[in-house]
Structures are given as C-alpha cells and as structure tokens.
Scaffold this motif. Sequence first.
Motif, PDB file in Angstrom:
ATOM      1  N   TYR A   1     -13.145 -18.491 -17.493  1.00  0.00           N
ATOM      2  CA  TYR A   1     -11.757 -18.563 -17.542  1.00  0.00           C
ATOM      3  C   TYR A   1     -10.756 -17.052 -17.180  1.00  0.00           C
ATOM      4  N   HIS A   2      -9.741 -17.324 -17.185  1.00  0.00           N
ATOM      5  CA  HIS A   2      -8.966 -15.697 -16.751  1.00  0.00           C
ATOM      6  C   HIS A   2      -8.612 -15.336 -18.178  1.00  0.00           C
ATOM      7  N   SER A   3      -9.551 -14.521 -18.665  1.00  0.00           N
ATOM      8  CA  SER A   3      -9.232 -13.639 -19.840  1.00  0.00           C
ATOM      9  C   SER A   3      -8.606 -12.213 -19.237  1.00  0.00           C
ATOM     10  N   PRO A   4      -7.733 -11.721 -19.950  1.00  0.00           N
ATOM     11  CA  PRO A   4      -7.000 -10.779 -19.244  1.00  0.00           C
ATOM     12  C   PRO A   4      -7.703  -9.258 -19.154  1.00  0.00           C
ATOM     13  N   LEU A   5      -7.561  -8.842 -17.894  1.00  0.00           N
ATOM     14  CA  LEU A   5      -8.234  -7.559 -17.401  1.00  0.00           C
ATOM     15  C   LEU A   5      -7.072  -6.767 -16.705  1.00  0.00           C
ATOM     16  N   ILE A   6      -6.539  -5.608 -17.336  1.00  0.00           N
ATOM     17  CA  ILE A   6      -5.477  -4.972 -16.671  1.00  0.00           C
ATOM     18  C   ILE A   6      -5.712  -3.671 -16.276  1.00  0.00           C
ATOM     19  N   SER A   7      -4.762  -3.067 -15.423  1.00  0.00           N
ATOM     20  CA  SER A   7      -5.146  -1.496 -14.808  1.00  0.00           C
ATOM     21  C   SER A   7      -3.960  -0.889 -14.766  1.00  0.00           C
ATOM     22  N   ALA A   8      -3.810   0.426 -15.168  1.00  0.00           N
ATOM     23  CA  ALA A   8      -2.723   1.283 -15.077  1.00  0.00           C
ATOM     24  C   ALA A   8      -2.612   2.053 -13.636  1.00  0.00           C
ATOM     25  N   GLU A   9      -3.912   1.411 -12.818  1.00  0.00           N
ATOM     26  CA  GLU A   9      -4.092   2.117 -11.473  1.00  0.00           C
ATOM     27  C   GLU A   9      -3.727   1.274 -10.342  1.00  0.00           C
ATOM     28  N   TRP A  10      -2.865  -0.157 -10.868  1.00  0.00           N
ATOM     29  CA  TRP A  10      -2.243  -0.916  -9.943  1.00  0.00           C
ATOM     30  C   TRP A  10      -1.182  -0.106  -9.188  1.00  0.00           C
ATOM     31  N   SER A  11      -1.222  -0.237  -8.105  1.00  0.00           N
ATOM     32  CA  SER A  11      -0.107   0.593  -7.209  1.00  0.00           C
ATOM     33  C   SER A  11       1.189  -0.206  -7.266  1.00  0.00           C
ATOM     34  N   ALA A  12       1.719  -0.363  -8.343  1.00  0.00           N
ATOM     35  CA  ALA A  12       2.797  -1.263  -8.259  1.00  0.00           C
ATOM     36  C   ALA A  12       4.165  -0.707  -8.296  1.00  0.00           C
ATOM     37  N   PHE A  13       4.350   0.676  -8.258  1.00  0.00           N
ATOM     38  CA  PHE A  13       5.619   1.313  -8.354  1.00  0.00           C
ATOM     39  C   PHE A  13       5.964   1.648  -6.685  1.00  0.00           C
ATOM     40  N   SER A  14       5.006   1.271  -5.682  1.00  0.00           N
ATOM     41  CA  SER A  14       5.391   1.450  -4.300  1.00  0.00           C
ATOM     42  C   SER A  14       4.918   0.373  -3.413  1.00  0.00           C
ATOM     43  N   ASN A  15       5.620   0.083  -2.432  1.00  0.00           N
ATOM     44  CA  ASN A  15       5.404  -1.018  -1.497  1.00  0.00           C
ATOM     45  C   ASN A  15       4.407  -0.455  -0.494  1.00  0.00           C
ATOM     46  N   GLU A  16       3.253  -0.028  -0.612  1.00  0.00           N
ATOM     47  CA  GLU A  16       2.493   0.488   0.310  1.00  0.00           C
ATOM     48  C   GLU A  16       0.966   0.505  -0.375  1.00  0.00           C
ATOM     49  N   PRO A  17      -0.004   0.234   0.563  1.00  0.00           N
ATOM     50  CA  PRO A  17      -1.520   0.307  -0.050  1.00  0.00           C
ATOM     51  C   PRO A  17      -1.662   1.897  -0.876  1.00  0.00           C
ATOM     52  N   TRP A  18      -2.417   1.599  -1.941  1.00  0.00           N
ATOM     53  CA  TRP A  18      -2.677   3.055  -2.714  1.00  0.00           C
ATOM     54  C   TRP A  18      -1.453   3.643  -2.822  1.00  0.00           C
ATOM     55  N   GLY A  19      -0.513   3.038  -3.266  1.00  0.00           N
ATOM     56  CA  GLY A  19       0.845   3.752  -3.579  1.00  0.00           C
ATOM     57  C   GLY A  19       0.849   4.137  -5.019  1.00  0.00           C
ATOM     58  N   ARG A  20       2.160   4.630  -5.579  1.00  0.00           N
ATOM     59  CA  ARG A  20       2.206   5.186  -6.694  1.00  0.00           C
ATOM     60  C   ARG A  20       1.888   4.146  -7.915  1.00  0.00           C
ATOM     61  N   SER A  21       1.538   4.704  -8.932  1.00  0.00           N
ATOM     62  CA  SER A  21       1.202   3.726  -9.951  1.00  0.00           C
ATOM     63  C   SER A  21       1.510   4.353 -11.339  1.00  0.00           C
ATOM     64  N   LEU A  22       1.136   3.611 -12.546  1.00  0.00           N
ATOM     65  CA  LEU A  22       1.354   3.980 -13.761  1.00  0.00           C
ATOM     66  C   LEU A  22       0.763   5.199 -13.929  1.00  0.00           C
ATOM     67  N   LEU A  23      -0.171   5.778 -13.204  1.00  0.00           N
ATOM     68  CA  LEU A  23      -0.869   6.900 -13.258  1.00  0.00           C
ATOM     69  C   LEU A  23      -0.339   8.120 -12.577  1.00  0.00           C
ATOM     70  N   THR A  24       0.092   7.767 -11.255  1.00  0.00           N
ATOM     71  CA  THR A  24       0.537   8.678 -10.340  1.00  0.00           C
ATOM     72  C   THR A  24       1.956   8.508  -9.940  1.00  0.00           C
ATOM     73  N   PHE A  25       2.924   8.040 -10.969  1.00  0.00           N
ATOM     74  CA  PHE A  25       4.368   7.841 -10.509  1.00  0.00           C
ATOM     75  C   PHE A  25       4.923   9.267 -10.489  1.00  0.00           C
ATOM     76  N   ALA A  26       5.993   9.215  -9.638  1.00  0.00           N
ATOM     77  CA  ALA A  26       6.777  10.443  -9.289  1.00  0.00           C
ATOM     78  C   ALA A  26       7.568  10.923 -10.388  1.00  0.00           C
ATOM     79  N   PRO A  27       8.159  11.977 -10.364  1.00  0.00           N
ATOM     80  CA  PRO A  27       9.090  12.597 -11.491  1.00  0.00           C
ATOM     81  C   PRO A  27      10.218  11.670 -11.781  1.00  0.00           C
ATOM     82  N   GLU A  28      11.158  11.105 -10.413  1.00  0.00           N
ATOM     83  CA  GLU A  28      12.165  10.101 -10.827  1.00  0.00           C
ATOM     84  C   GLU A  28      11.811   8.743 -11.113  1.00  0.00           C
ATOM     85  N   GLU A  29      10.456   8.660 -11.422  1.00  0.00           N
ATOM     86  CA  GLU A  29       9.904   7.439 -11.892  1.00  0.00           C
ATOM     87  C   GLU A  29       9.236   7.242 -13.331  1.00  0.00           C
ATOM     88  N   THR A  30       9.993   8.360 -13.967  1.00  0.00           N
ATOM     89  CA  THR A  30       9.182   8.575 -15.296  1.00  0.00           C
ATOM     90  C   THR A  30       9.811   7.425 -16.331  1.00  0.00           C
TER      91      THR A  30
END
Length: 201
Positions: free
Chosen positions: A38-67
């Motif tokens: 079953y789906h026990s939680p596995l999460i990642s700060a590496e998800w590229s959820a800050f930009s609409n592109e493959p391998w985009g910005r993430s909680l690790l690689t956010f731009a200054p204006e995304e602080t």
Amino acid sequence: MKLTPKVILEGTRLTGKTDLAYALNEHPRLVGHRKYRYHSPLISAEWSAFSNEPWGRSLLTFAPEETDLAMETYETWVRLFELQRYYSWIVDRFHLSTMAYQATQGREFDFTWLEERLKPLNFAIVLCTRPEDTFEEARAERLKISANPKQYVSLEPYIEEQQQLRVLAAKSLLPVFEFDVTKHSPDDVADWLDENDLLTL
C-alpha cells in the motif's frame, strides 16, 4: 508497539538514495510485516514542482525570487509531519541538499528552525555516500538507464557535494548515520534506528 520511523535520506547523485528509499519504505523492521502493498508516504524535495518543465526548479534548486515559496513549502511539510507524527515518513533529499545546492549559488540558509521541529518527532538523517574511486563505475551503470545523461559528464561536482553534505550533516541537530552504498544494506539502517530508539515515537 507501532512503528513510526522518520528518515531523511541525503546524498549526492549516484549514491543510491532512491533505491534505498524504496527499500526502507517496505522494510518489515521499519514499517511492519505487510500482507499486501500500500501507499505509505515517500516524498522528495527533488521534485521539480517549481517550474513547468522536465528537470525544472525544485525545493533544492529554487531561484532567488522563489525563496518565499521554498520556505513556505518547508513550513508546510514540517507542519504536516507534526500533524501526522504517528506514521512513518521516508524523505528522499531535504534541507541539507537545499543548503548544499544553494551554497553553490552563493546563498546561505539556516535550517535550525526546521531541525528543532523535526527532532521531537524522532527524524533521523541517513547520509548516502560512496568512496570517491567508485563514482566512475556508478556513472557507467547509471548511463545505461538515464533519461538525462548530460548531467553526468563531470563527476567532480558530485564528489565535492558529497564532502559538503558530510560537513552539513556533522552540524545537524538530528541523529546521522553515514550509509556507504558499497558496503551497507537496508538492514544496517534498521539496526541503527533500532539501537537509537528511532523506530517508535
């Protein structure tokens, strides 16, 4: 006794973090013996959820204006952990990786506030590493399956980041276990969590 381990996996690329995350998320000594998956939680700060592109910005690689966005995201995650403290959480890269990456951009962040809230929840860090002379072999294996091979042209950034993460982990308020992917197994993580009373809350 209910098992409620909370593990943050840190480490540079080619250190087997995600494979270890999946293994720990199904390990009977961490999450109990299951008769079905079953789906026990596995999460990642590496998800590229800050930009609409493959391998985009993430909680690790956010731009200054995304602080502000990044800090609000961290606040949201830690609040969720606090609200659901009696559960297991496996996190594949988190605040140490953010500090390591952002430092390469000349930006320093202090996550003491985050660790002060994670510590009472029994969060622990497993720092995934490998000997420097094994990165070449690991790259050769990764290139067989990688959808983004250009990121592995140079190994030096990963070797440098590994050392940087060791320094950051040494300063952490959380318990830290250094997991050498060339000699350790998920059972070693289970042993360490058990020995340090980190499997329950």
